[in-house]
Scaffold this motif. Structure first.
Motif, PDB file in Angstrom:
ATOM      1  N   LEU A  82       0.838  -1.209   0.000  1.00 29.19           N
ATOM      2  CA  LEU A  82       0.000   0.000   0.000  1.00 29.19           C
ATOM      3  C   LEU A  82       0.870   1.255   0.000  1.00 29.19           C
ATOM      4  N   ASN A 103       7.621   5.134 -15.760  1.00 29.25           N
ATOM      5  CA  ASN A 103       6.409   4.324 -15.668  1.00 29.25           C
ATOM      6  C   ASN A 103       6.470   3.493 -14.376  1.00 29.25           C
ATOM      7  N   PRO A 162      -2.907 -11.767 -10.882  1.00 29.67           N
ATOM      8  CA  PRO A 162      -3.241 -10.544 -10.124  1.00 29.67           C
ATOM      9  C   PRO A 162      -4.149 -10.803  -8.921  1.00 29.67           C
ATOM     10  N   VAL A 198      -3.421  -7.759  -5.395  1.00 29.17           N
ATOM     11  CA  VAL A 198      -4.680  -7.022  -5.589  1.00 29.17           C
ATOM     12  C   VAL A 198      -4.479  -5.559  -5.200  1.00 29.17           C
ATOM     13  N   THR A 254      -1.863  -3.716  -7.670  1.00 26.83           N
ATOM     14  CA  THR A 254      -2.420  -3.402  -8.995  1.00 26.83           C
ATOM     15  C   THR A 254      -3.555  -2.381  -8.857  1.00 26.83           C
ATOM     16  N   SER A 255      -4.261  -2.431  -7.726  1.00 21.50           N
ATOM     17  CA  SER A 255      -5.343  -1.476  -7.513  1.00 21.50           C
ATOM     18  C   SER A 255      -4.802  -0.062  -7.323  1.00 21.50           C
ATOM     19  N   ALA A 291      -3.779   1.202 -10.665  1.00 26.20           N
ATOM     20  CA  ALA A 291      -4.926   1.541 -11.515  1.00 26.20           C
ATOM     21  C   ALA A 291      -5.643   2.794 -11.030  1.00 26.20           C
ATOM     22  N   LYS A 292      -5.766   2.956  -9.726  1.00 30.57           N
ATOM     23  CA  LYS A 292      -6.435   4.144  -9.179  1.00 30.57           C
ATOM     24  C   LYS A 292      -5.687   5.410  -9.587  1.00 30.57           C
ATOM     25  N   ASN A 293      -4.393   5.264  -9.860  1.00 26.66           N
ATOM     26  CA  ASN A 293      -3.601   6.411 -10.284  1.00 26.66           C
ATOM     27  C   ASN A 293      -3.432   6.458 -11.799  1.00 26.66           C
ATOM     28  N   GLY A 294      -4.278   5.699 -12.485  1.00 25.38           N
ATOM     29  CA  GLY A 294      -4.300   5.774 -13.936  1.00 25.38           C
ATOM     30  C   GLY A 294      -3.346   4.828 -14.642  1.00 25.38           C
ATOM     31  N   HIS A 295      -2.867   3.804 -13.943  1.00 26.33           N
ATOM     32  CA  HIS A 295      -1.983   2.822 -14.579  1.00 26.33           C
ATOM     33  C   HIS A 295      -2.590   1.428 -14.454  1.00 26.33           C
ATOM     34  N   PRO A 296      -3.691   1.162 -15.180  1.00 26.23           N
ATOM     35  CA  PRO A 296      -4.328  -0.152 -15.051  1.00 26.23           C
ATOM     36  C   PRO A 296      -3.391  -1.277 -15.491  1.00 26.23           C
ATOM     37  N   ILE A 297      -3.408  -2.362 -14.729  1.00 25.78           N
ATOM     38  CA  ILE A 297      -2.568  -3.517 -15.061  1.00 25.78           C
ATOM     39  C   ILE A 297      -3.492  -4.708 -15.306  1.00 25.78           C
ATOM     40  N   GLY A 298      -3.566  -5.151 -16.551  1.00 23.17           N
ATOM     41  CA  GLY A 298      -4.436  -6.284 -16.895  1.00 23.17           C
ATOM     42  C   GLY A 298      -3.739  -7.605 -16.597  1.00 23.17           C
ATOM     43  N   TRP A 299      -4.513  -8.670 -16.768  1.00 26.41           N
ATOM     44  CA  TRP A 299      -3.965 -10.017 -16.526  1.00 26.41           C
ATOM     45  C   TRP A 299      -2.787 -10.310 -17.453  1.00 26.41           C
TER      46      TRP A 299
END
Lengths: 450, 199
Positions: A143, A159, A401, A408, A411-412, A415-423
């Motif tokens: 976190l 990145n 993930p 979890v 990656t969350s 993503a919340k900061n605009g960097h989504p990480i897909g499977w």
């Protein structure tokens, strides 16, 4: 036969509901635990003794629960109160540390120490993730690390995704090194009577060898992504680590409490203090020094996770009391044909594959009685199976993930900061090191113990 | 609500011309339009990779491949959706007026008095004709695409909202664009918006 069918049905229902996420998972396990107590133990087995043994409350009122001259082993079945009390204590300690800004200070200090150079930050954050996760739950570690990584990524124009992925992996790896690093290890340690030193000398060695391998792997795989914008960054405007500290005196006290917890854990086999005692002591100390903030720290503790554990242990107790887990143990013994190497490989890789897709905590709780039964019936050392189970469950979770809580959360945060990480991205980079570490674990366990 | 604030939320079936209507309404009332371009704004504001965000625009969460821990979800679809919702909430809280296409806006902005909730539907043949011409595909493929896209939008919407997608009880106005045609539908809705603004 009927009790076994009911126990399995309750277990499958619990897993199905956890995966569906329709109902919060602590409500699922508590509900299924209640069904186990009422329907299985009460109506079907009509055995109050078994229900009481599963609730295991009496164990808390024994001296051995708090102090033990040797290794403390929890009751063979039911709720593992030592795990729950220890995790609760560490949650309160971590909340206290977070309140005074410890984690952000640590991350920012290390970034400053390496002069905000991207690659050194990348390597040191991996190591820091592994070391912190040895003593603190990986959710908290990730976190804070992921949040700081995103912030540094913005400031230093890199990145943050590669760095977050490697931090996630190292947190799970670091967690495998100690008894208190990952919930499966706490369950294995307290249930089977292993100490902090036992884990360090066994899974710790495997984790250390693996850490060297994965740092090299991540360096070569992610190097190209992290050097893109390394020039022309003015580091004079970087945030001062001291700004992260919200209360200087509190910071010193909470850092001391953390170090005290580490010392108590490392020496608990010598002092005889059990993890339940250490958890309670550290929590009380944190609450006392927090003064007026004590209540808010208590309220911030993740009670849902603790309730989840309680319900889970009851459901697994149902499987154990009805002999289902012995059947599984017999099955593993049968397919391995008495070949201990094959048995260990099955434990590691089966645990890893299962943990990659389902929560590794219920899996470990289920497997502890299985390996105990295997050790009794197949003549294989319980410790060897325990290290195999520990590495399989802790490392297997890295592969997807959803395999571990740190994945979890990490990656969350990204993503919340605009960097989504897909499977696809996740598995592309983290499946190879997972396989490598599992191979390292299998080989070390084979050649060191057999 | 900021005085005079108007937020026109346009839900739509695929091929109903909802996006066209939203664009024309935005032009008519000189309001910014938020559709997939919202991602570009987000990306440039936060210095993000646009192509990575766009991949998850209005995409339903894959439940089987998702897990939530302490309120944190690994689902990129869910996180990107929440980024968009937060963006829209911020714009609305700042008192801005705008037209927004989809993105659960009729529910996530429900607290604003200036919100006008519209849903555009159309007859199947009308939708097939429109999609066939735009996408340059056969009628059969167009029909399949319509079913596929509507299913996707419905799943996406119903995951985040209590009200069901396309259920008339969730909207102020539901209009079948086939009956009036697209341009007259724009005029009809514009008239409705003006009346609402004058209330």
């Amino acid at each position: 036969m009927l009790p076994q069918v009911i126990a399995v049905a309750i277990f499958i229902l619990m897993f199905g509901l956890i995966i569906s996420e329709k109902v919060e998972r602590h409500i699922v396990t508590l509900g299924c635990g209640l069904i186990t107590l009422v329907v299985l133990f009460g109506l079907c087995m009509r055995n109050a003794e078994v229900a009481m043994a599963t609730l295991n409350i009496r164990s808390i009122f024994t001296i051995g629960f708090w102090y033990s001259a040797g290794a403390a082993e929890e009751g063979s079945s039911g709720i593992n109160w030592a795990t729950i009390i220890f995790i609760a204590g560490m949650m309160i300690m971590v909340e206290g540390m977070a309140r005074v800004g410890f984690f952000r200070w640590l991350c920012m200090s290390i970034a400053r120490l390496v002069k905000y150079k991207t690659i050194p930050i990348f390597v040191t954050f991996m190591l820091m993730s592994a070391v912190l996760a040895m003593f603190i739950d990986s959710i908290t570690v990730i976190l804070f690390l992921a949040a700081v990584t995103v912030e540094l990524g913005r400031l230093l124009k890199f990145n943050p995704v590669p760095m977050i992925l490697s931090e996630i992996f190292c947190a799970n790896l670091g967690g495998s090194a100690t008894m208190c690093g990952d919930p499966p290890n706490i369950i294995i340690g307290t249930s089977l009577g292993y100490t902090f030193a036992d884990f360090i000398k066994n899974t710790g060695v495997i984790a250390l060898v693996s850490l060297v391998a994965v740092v090299i792997y991540f360096y070569f795989v992610f190097k190209k992504f992290l050097t893109e914008n390394s020039d022309s960054i003015d580091i004079s405007n970087m945030p001062n680590p001291k700004e992260a500290i919200t209360n200087k005196a509190g910071f010193i006290i909470h850092t001391f409490i953390f170090l005290l917890a580490v010392v108590l854990l490392v020496t608990h086999a010598m002092t005889g203090l059990t993890v339940a005692f250490i958890g309670t002591f550290i929590a009380l100390l944190t609450l006392i020094v927090s003064g007026k903030h004590a209540l808010s720290l208590l309220l911030k503790a993740d009670y849902k996770t603790l309730l989840f554990f309680i319900g889970l242990f009851v459901v697994v107790g149902g499987l154990e009391q009805t002999g289902i887990l012995e059947i599984i143990a017999e099955f593993i013994g049968k397919i391995s044909g008495g070949n201990i190497r094959l048995m260990i490989a099955i434990i590691i890789w089966m645990s890893a594959v299962a943990s990659a897709f389902i929560d590794n905590i219920p899996f470990a709780a289920t497997m502890v009685p299985v390996i105990r039964s295997l050790a009794e019936t197949q003549g294989v050392g319980l410790d060897v199976l325990a290290w195999a189970l520990s590495m399989g469950t802790d490392i297997g979770g890295n592969a997807t993930p959803i395999g571990a809580s740190a994945n979890v959360v990490g990656t969350s945060v990204a993503a919340k900061n605009g960097h989504p990480i897909g499977w696809g991205t996740y598995c592309k980079y983290l499946v190879p090191p997972t396989v490598v570490v599992l191979i390292i674990s299998t080989v070390i366990i084979w050649f060191r113990y057999l | 609500m900021e005085k005079g604030q108007v937020i026109i939320s346009i839900g739509r079936e695929y091929g109903s011309g909802g996006h066209y209507i939203a664009t024309k309404l935005a032009e008519k009332f000189s309001l910014p339009l938020y559709d997939s371009n919202l991602m570009s704004d987000l990306a440039s504001e936060k210095n993000l990779y646009l192509h990575k965000l766009k991949k998850y625009d209005e995409v339903p969460k894959k439940r089987l491949f998702s897990r939530t821990v302490n309120g944190y979800s690994n689902s990129p679809e869910e996180n990107v959706a929440n980024l968009q919702f937060d963006y829209l909430r911020t714009k609305a809280a700042e008192g801005n007026s705008f037209v927004v296409v989809g993105r659960c806006s009729e529910e996530i902005l429900a607290e604003y008095d200036g919100l006008i909730k519209i849903f555009i539907l159309a007859d199947m043949q009308h939708k097939i004709d429109l999609v066939k011409n735009i996408e340059r595909i056969s009628a059969k493929s167009a029909e399949n695409l319509i079913h596929q896209m509507d299913k996707k939008r419905k799943t996406y919407h119903n995951y985040y909202c209590k009200g069901k997608w396309g259920d008339s009880r969730n909207y102020d106005l539901c209009l079948n664009s086939t009956t009036l045609g697209l341009d007259d539908s724009v005029e009809f809705i514009a008239d409705y918006v003006r009346r609402r603004m004058n209330k």
